[in-house]
Design a protein around this motif. Sequence first.
Motif, PDB file in Angstrom:
ATOM      1  N   ALA A 207      -3.695   4.798   1.004  1.00 25.38           N
ATOM      2  CA  ALA A 207      -2.610   5.721   1.316  1.00 25.38           C
ATOM      3  C   ALA A 207      -2.504   5.970   2.809  1.00 25.38           C
ATOM      4  O   ALA A 207      -1.403   6.028   3.370  1.00 25.38           O
ATOM      5  CB  ALA A 207      -2.824   7.041   0.565  1.00 25.38           C
ATOM      6  N   THR A 208      -3.643   6.116   3.464  1.00 26.36           N
ATOM      7  CA  THR A 208      -3.637   6.324   4.910  1.00 26.36           C
ATOM      8  C   THR A 208      -3.045   5.128   5.629  1.00 26.36           C
ATOM      9  O   THR A 208      -2.263   5.271   6.581  1.00 26.36           O
ATOM     10  CB  THR A 208      -5.060   6.595   5.411  1.00 26.36           C
ATOM     11  N   SER A 209      -3.399   3.931   5.193  1.00 24.45           N
ATOM     12  CA  SER A 209      -2.852   2.716   5.793  1.00 24.45           C
ATOM     13  C   SER A 209      -1.339   2.668   5.623  1.00 24.45           C
ATOM     14  O   SER A 209      -0.606   2.351   6.564  1.00 24.45           O
ATOM     15  CB  SER A 209      -3.498   1.486   5.158  1.00 24.45           C
ATOM     16  N   LEU A 210      -0.855   3.007   4.439  1.00 22.54           N
ATOM     17  CA  LEU A 210       0.589   3.023   4.183  1.00 22.54           C
ATOM     18  C   LEU A 210       1.295   4.034   5.063  1.00 22.54           C
ATOM     19  O   LEU A 210       2.295   3.716   5.725  1.00 22.54           O
ATOM     20  CB  LEU A 210       0.846   3.345   2.709  1.00 22.54           C
ATOM     21  N   VAL A 211       0.792   5.253   5.098  1.00 26.05           N
ATOM     22  CA  VAL A 211       1.465   6.339   5.816  1.00 26.05           C
ATOM     23  C   VAL A 211       1.457   6.115   7.319  1.00 26.05           C
ATOM     24  O   VAL A 211       2.464   6.333   8.002  1.00 26.05           O
ATOM     25  CB  VAL A 211       0.811   7.685   5.460  1.00 26.05           C
ATOM     26  N   GLU A 212       0.332   5.652   7.858  1.00 23.35           N
ATOM     27  CA  GLU A 212       0.190   5.557   9.307  1.00 23.35           C
ATOM     28  C   GLU A 212       0.675   4.228   9.888  1.00 23.35           C
ATOM     29  O   GLU A 212       1.089   4.183  11.047  1.00 23.35           O
ATOM     30  CB  GLU A 212      -1.280   5.772   9.699  1.00 23.35           C
ATOM     31  N   ARG A 213       0.638   3.164   9.094  1.00 30.03           N
ATOM     32  CA  ARG A 213       0.913   1.842   9.653  1.00 30.03           C
ATOM     33  C   ARG A 213       2.191   1.186   9.122  1.00 30.03           C
ATOM     34  O   ARG A 213       2.677   0.219   9.713  1.00 30.03           O
ATOM     35  CB  ARG A 213      -0.282   0.923   9.389  1.00 30.03           C
ATOM     36  N   PHE A 214       2.744   1.699   8.035  1.00 27.35           N
ATOM     37  CA  PHE A 214       3.926   1.077   7.433  1.00 27.35           C
ATOM     38  C   PHE A 214       4.992   2.129   7.114  1.00 27.35           C
ATOM     39  O   PHE A 214       5.320   2.388   5.948  1.00 27.35           O
ATOM     40  CB  PHE A 214       3.523   0.311   6.159  1.00 27.35           C
ATOM     41  N   PRO A 215       5.548   2.772   8.136  1.00 25.75           N
ATOM     42  CA  PRO A 215       6.500   3.866   7.912  1.00 25.75           C
ATOM     43  C   PRO A 215       7.780   3.433   7.200  1.00 25.75           C
ATOM     44  O   PRO A 215       8.325   4.188   6.385  1.00 25.75           O
ATOM     45  CB  PRO A 215       6.792   4.371   9.330  1.00 25.75           C
ATOM     46  N   ALA A 216       8.274   2.231   7.498  1.00 23.34           N
ATOM     47  CA  ALA A 216       9.502   1.774   6.841  1.00 23.34           C
ATOM     48  C   ALA A 216       9.273   1.537   5.353  1.00 23.34           C
ATOM     49  O   ALA A 216      10.131   1.854   4.516  1.00 23.34           O
ATOM     50  CB  ALA A 216      10.011   0.495   7.513  1.00 23.34           C
ATOM     51  N   THR A 217       8.120   0.991   5.021  1.00 24.56           N
ATOM     52  CA  THR A 217       7.782   0.787   3.607  1.00 24.56           C
ATOM     53  C   THR A 217       7.651   2.120   2.891  1.00 24.56           C
ATOM     54  O   THR A 217       8.131   2.287   1.768  1.00 24.56           O
ATOM     55  CB  THR A 217       6.465  -0.003   3.492  1.00 24.56           C
ATOM     56  N   LEU A 218       7.020   3.091   3.544  1.00 23.07           N
ATOM     57  CA  LEU A 218       6.880   4.419   2.949  1.00 23.07           C
ATOM     58  C   LEU A 218       8.250   5.046   2.698  1.00 23.07           C
ATOM     59  O   LEU A 218       8.482   5.640   1.634  1.00 23.07           O
ATOM     60  CB  LEU A 218       6.046   5.314   3.858  1.00 23.07           C
ATOM     61  N   ALA A 219       9.164   4.900   3.654  1.00 22.06           N
ATOM     62  CA  ALA A 219      10.499   5.479   3.490  1.00 22.06           C
ATOM     63  C   ALA A 219      11.223   4.863   2.297  1.00 22.06           C
ATOM     64  O   ALA A 219      11.872   5.578   1.511  1.00 22.06           O
ATOM     65  CB  ALA A 219      11.311   5.286   4.767  1.00 22.06           C
TER      66      ALA A 219
ATOM     67  N   SER B 247       5.384   0.540  -6.840  1.00 22.07           N
ATOM     68  CA  SER B 247       4.032   0.501  -6.278  1.00 22.07           C
ATOM     69  C   SER B 247       3.523  -0.923  -6.096  1.00 22.07           C
ATOM     70  O   SER B 247       2.727  -1.199  -5.188  1.00 22.07           O
ATOM     71  CB  SER B 247       3.071   1.289  -7.163  1.00 22.07           C
ATOM     72  N   GLY B 248       3.973  -1.855  -6.941  1.00 21.68           N
ATOM     73  CA  GLY B 248       3.548  -3.240  -6.806  1.00 21.68           C
ATOM     74  C   GLY B 248       4.011  -3.864  -5.505  1.00 21.68           C
ATOM     75  O   GLY B 248       3.244  -4.539  -4.817  1.00 21.68           O
ATOM     76  N   HIS B 249       5.278  -3.644  -5.154  1.00 21.90           N
ATOM     77  CA  HIS B 249       5.791  -4.146  -3.883  1.00 21.90           C
ATOM     78  C   HIS B 249       5.022  -3.539  -2.699  1.00 21.90           C
ATOM     79  O   HIS B 249       4.652  -4.241  -1.756  1.00 21.90           O
ATOM     80  CB  HIS B 249       7.279  -3.799  -3.735  1.00 21.90           C
ATOM     81  N   VAL B 250       4.798  -2.240  -2.763  1.00 15.47           N
ATOM     82  CA  VAL B 250       4.123  -1.548  -1.668  1.00 15.47           C
ATOM     83  C   VAL B 250       2.717  -2.088  -1.482  1.00 15.47           C
ATOM     84  O   VAL B 250       2.272  -2.343  -0.355  1.00 15.47           O
ATOM     85  CB  VAL B 250       4.092  -0.031  -1.932  1.00 15.47           C
ATOM     86  N   ARG B 251       2.017  -2.282  -2.570  1.00 10.78           N
ATOM     87  CA  ARG B 251       0.637  -2.785  -2.485  1.00 10.78           C
ATOM     88  C   ARG B 251       0.597  -4.161  -1.825  1.00 10.78           C
ATOM     89  O   ARG B 251      -0.259  -4.439  -0.975  1.00 10.78           O
ATOM     90  CB  ARG B 251       0.024  -2.851  -3.881  1.00 10.78           C
TER      91      ARG B 251
END
Length: 209
Positions: A93-105, A114-118
């Motif tokens: 979750a930290t990696s997603l939030v801090e390093r992939f902001p466009a994906t999080l949005a 969740s599969g795409h995000v992973r």
Amino acid sequence: MRQIPLFPLDTANISSIDALVTAVVDARRQIAALQAREAKLMAEAVDLAIARMERRPAQRSTGRDLPLREIAAELGAATRVPDRTVQVRMGEATSLVERFPATLARFEAGDLDSGHVRVIVEAGRVIDDADVRAEYESRVLDAASSESPNRLRSLARASSRSARMSARCCSPARRPRTARATRSPRSPATCTSRCRCSPSPGSATSRRC
């Protein structure tokens, strides 16, 4: 050979199927939004653990991560998930939030599951340069709009490799060697024989290999 009877394709039946599909898609979008919210909460849990670590007196390294383990244990007990699994999810979750902001949005908007995000995070986490990672993320998000997670995985891995190769090719550390290469009658005016950097609108360089 016995034929399997088919449902009649009358207008009323098609209309009900369309309504069902729409409802399922809407439900999945809501689930994705909630999963994105959970990811942000998990990242906040890591921030809380770090804050607690900083307030603790200096200890041996074996006990420094105690606040993290305590929070993971609390979350694990509340959600009936093993502590170690909770810690892994907190890190993801930290990696997603801090390093992939466009994906999080896109995740929060329900455009990705969740599969795409992973897949995006796993393939892209090895890219250290923020600008290169953002370029990778943009390319893979475009593909995610029309691909399943399984098909996206190979595309994401290939894009990640290409991005890292391009970053190494065009890094400042390589440019002195590049300058020497361009003065050699045997070498073309390129970063290497396989990669060249040239200006492009909106960015310092365009990286192509």
